[in-house]
Design a protein around this motif. Structure first.
Motif, mmCIF file in Angstrom:
data_model
loop_
_atom_site.group_PDB
_atom_site.id
_atom_site.type_symbol
_atom_site.label_atom_id
_atom_site.label_comp_id
_atom_site.label_asym_id
_atom_site.label_seq_id
_atom_site.Cartn_x
_atom_site.Cartn_y
_atom_site.Cartn_z
ATOM 1 N N ASP A 130 0.860 -1.187 0.000
ATOM 2 C CA ASP A 130 0.000 0.000 0.000
ATOM 3 C C ASP A 130 0.894 1.235 0.000
ATOM 4 O OD1 ASP A 130 -1.747 2.087 0.410
ATOM 5 O OD2 ASP A 130 -2.910 1.074 1.959
ATOM 6 N N PRO A 131 1.042 1.909 -1.132
ATOM 7 C CA PRO A 131 1.967 3.044 -1.212
ATOM 8 C C PRO A 131 1.539 4.231 -0.359
ATOM 9 C CG PRO A 131 0.652 2.882 -3.211
ATOM 10 C CD PRO A 131 0.364 1.649 -2.418
ATOM 11 N N THR A 132 0.307 4.246 0.115
ATOM 12 C CA THR A 132 -0.142 5.366 0.946
ATOM 13 C C THR A 132 0.275 5.203 2.395
ATOM 14 O OG1 THR A 132 -2.298 4.362 1.490
ATOM 15 C CG2 THR A 132 -2.145 5.617 -0.563
ATOM 16 N N LYS A 133 0.785 4.039 2.770
ATOM 17 C CA LYS A 133 1.077 3.776 4.179
ATOM 18 C C LYS A 133 2.562 3.628 4.484
ATOM 19 C CE LYS A 133 -3.367 1.557 5.167
ATOM 20 N NZ LYS A 133 -4.045 0.324 5.665
ATOM 21 N N ILE A 134 3.384 3.466 3.456
ATOM 22 C CA ILE A 134 4.813 3.226 3.665
ATOM 23 C C ILE A 134 5.611 4.288 2.905
ATOM 24 C CG2 ILE A 134 6.710 1.605 3.368
ATOM 25 C CD1 ILE A 134 4.739 0.521 5.301
ATOM 26 N N THR A 135 6.577 4.889 3.579
ATOM 27 C CA THR A 135 7.447 5.867 2.922
ATOM 28 C C THR A 135 8.358 5.152 1.930
ATOM 29 O OG1 THR A 135 7.437 7.184 4.960
ATOM 30 C CG2 THR A 135 9.117 7.696 3.320
ATOM 31 N N HIS A 136 8.405 5.665 0.703
ATOM 32 C CA HIS A 136 9.169 4.979 -0.335
ATOM 33 C C HIS A 136 9.477 5.946 -1.463
ATOM 34 C CE1 HIS A 136 5.075 4.971 -1.916
ATOM 35 N NE2 HIS A 136 5.605 4.836 -3.126
ATOM 36 N N ARG A 137 10.328 5.490 -2.364
ATOM 37 C CA ARG A 137 10.538 6.214 -3.613
ATOM 38 C C ARG A 137 10.507 5.215 -4.759
ATOM 39 N NH1 ARG A 137 15.861 6.281 -5.714
ATOM 40 N NH2 ARG A 137 17.408 5.274 -4.367
ATOM 41 N N VAL A 138 10.125 5.703 -5.918
ATOM 42 C CA VAL A 138 9.979 4.853 -7.100
ATOM 43 C C VAL A 138 11.095 5.154 -8.088
ATOM 44 C CG1 VAL A 138 8.511 4.283 -9.077
ATOM 45 C CG2 VAL A 138 7.482 4.682 -6.813
ATOM 46 N N VAL A 139 11.732 4.125 -8.578
ATOM 47 C CA VAL A 139 12.680 4.248 -9.685
ATOM 48 C C VAL A 139 11.887 3.920 -10.942
ATOM 49 C CG1 VAL A 139 14.869 3.509 -10.660
ATOM 50 C CG2 VAL A 139 14.530 3.473 -8.169
ATOM 51 N N ALA A 140 11.517 4.957 -11.684
ATOM 52 C CA ALA A 140 10.559 4.792 -12.781
ATOM 53 C C ALA A 140 11.188 4.116 -13.993
ATOM 54 C CB ALA A 140 9.980 6.140 -13.167
ATOM 55 N N ALA A 141 10.345 3.373 -14.721
ATOM 56 C CA ALA A 141 10.741 2.733 -15.973
ATOM 57 C C ALA A 141 9.469 2.416 -16.747
ATOM 58 C CB ALA A 141 11.548 1.467 -15.701
ATOM 59 N N PRO A 142 9.561 2.219 -18.058
ATOM 60 C CA PRO A 142 8.368 1.873 -18.833
ATOM 61 C C PRO A 142 7.724 0.587 -18.314
ATOM 62 C CG PRO A 142 10.190 2.451 -20.280
ATOM 63 C CD PRO A 142 10.768 2.344 -18.908
ATOM 64 N N GLU A 143 6.410 0.544 -18.374
ATOM 65 C CA GLU A 143 5.681 -0.647 -17.939
ATOM 66 C C GLU A 143 5.899 -1.765 -18.962
ATOM 67 O OE1 GLU A 143 2.459 -1.791 -15.011
ATOM 68 O OE2 GLU A 143 4.319 -0.654 -15.077
ATOM 69 N N PRO A 144 6.304 -2.951 -18.509
ATOM 70 C CA PRO A 144 6.494 -4.047 -19.462
ATOM 71 C C PRO A 144 5.154 -4.562 -19.975
ATOM 72 C CG PRO A 144 6.814 -4.822 -17.220
ATOM 73 C CD PRO A 144 6.650 -3.334 -17.132
#
Length: 334
Positions: free
Chosen positions: A283-297
């Motif tokens: 659940d991305p709304t509950k845990i502090t995180h960062r995303v390393v973006a890339a195209p969706e496979p």
């Protein structure tokens, strides 16, 4: 493993009546309950167990379901029998497993088919799978292991491996064993040691070409993945229970979809971690995180949890990856 000294009696036989008495029941009570159901049921029509209200103790209701299943084999009845098993004491649980052994051993075919499916869905995917599988191997003569091992994919490998080894020595059991090994790789909750499975497969004659192809792939090739973005969680977040891991979005490439826990995640020959969870519930709304973006496979994208240094996450986005079951690469190395 020797032949069991006391295989189950045929359901409804005089010997079955005596075993029924061991759990405190009289056959006449069960027959009366079944007769009452049949009086309001078209025996030639579709039987709906969900419309029944059976009354009595868990043992009484279990006996009713077993007798009804002999007439109207269906998963619906076995689902209610499972409820009796879940609530029952050890004596009732043992008796119910003995009924499954009798269904597999004596049939008829629709009853055995239903029992095989019910075991696979409700027992072999449960925390009690090892207990149930082991009990049934001891109840059934080896000559009747075919339906048991065929659906044993979700059973923990340690509980079934020695049974699979014995079955490999019996050519008549090879078709069922091949299906059981395949389920160990390809069932949603399959459990397998890929190296042990490869050694077993080398002993088998598998006439089904599509099944042989699936088994060969699972025991000689990695699961091929195409990665997308990665998620790096702030490990100081108290809500994150998996330090030393990160999340990776990826889709299965040209491989058959299968899952082996702790598979090595490899890119360009280098191991970056181990796959610990398929479809991780994040659940991305509950845990502090960062995303390393890339195209969706392309394809169905799965969120994997990878056990490995979080700094590896940035090295794995938008790449062709391989997931190798534990020890399999070393086993196949020249």
């Amino acid at each position: 493993m020797s032949e069991p000294t006391s295989p189950p009696p045929r359901i409804g036989s005089p010997e079955w009546d005596r075993e029924l008495a061991n759990i405190g029941l009289d056959r006449r009570g069960g027959d009366a309950d079944v007769d009452a159901v049949l009086a309001t049921t078209d025996a030639h029509g579709e039987f709906d167990p969900h419309g029944l209200n059976l009354f009595g103790t868990d043992a009484e209701i279990a006996a009713d379901w077993v007798l009804l299943h002999q007439r109207f084999p269906s998963y619906g009845i076995l689902m209610y029998l499972r409820m009796c098993w879940s609530r029952g004491d050890h004596a009732l649980q043992d008796w119910i497993l003995r009924q499954f052994a009798a269904m597999l051993m004596y049939g008829p075919a629709p009853v055995a088919d239903s029992a095989e499916y019910g075991l696979w869905v409700d027992y072999f995917e449960s925390p009690e799978a090892s207990q149930v599988f082991t009990a049934l191997t001891l109840q059934l003569p080896q000559s009747h292991w075919d339906r048991l091992i065929s659906g044993a994919g979700p059973v923990p490998w340690d509980a079934k491996h020695h049974v699979f080894q014995e079955a490999a020595e019996v050519p008549a059991l090879h078709p069922a064993l091949a299906r059981g090994i395949a389920g160990s790789f390809y069932d949603v909750h399959g459990d397998v040691d890929a190296v042990d499975a490869a050694l077993l497969l080398a002993q088998l004659t598998v006439a089904d070409e599509s099944l042989l192809a699936a088994l060969t792939e699972a025991t000689t090739q990695p699961l091929r993945l195409r990665s997308g973005s990665a998620v790096i969680v702030d490990e100081s977040d108290a809500g994150w229970a998996h330090p030393g891991s990160f999340l990776l979005r990826a889709a299965v490439g040209d491989s058959r979809i299968r899952w082996v826990r702790q598979s090595e995640l490899v890119a360009a020959g280098r191991v970056y971690g181990r796959l610990a969870h398929w479809d991780f519930p994040f659940d991305p709304t509950k845990i502090t995180h960062r995303v390393v973006a890339a195209p969706e496979p392309e394809g169905r994208v799965v969120l994997f949890r990878v056990e490995g240094p979080p700094e590896h996450a940035e090295l794995l986005v938008d790449r062709e990856l391989e997931a190798w079951p534990p020890r399999l690469r070393e086993h196949l190395a020249p």
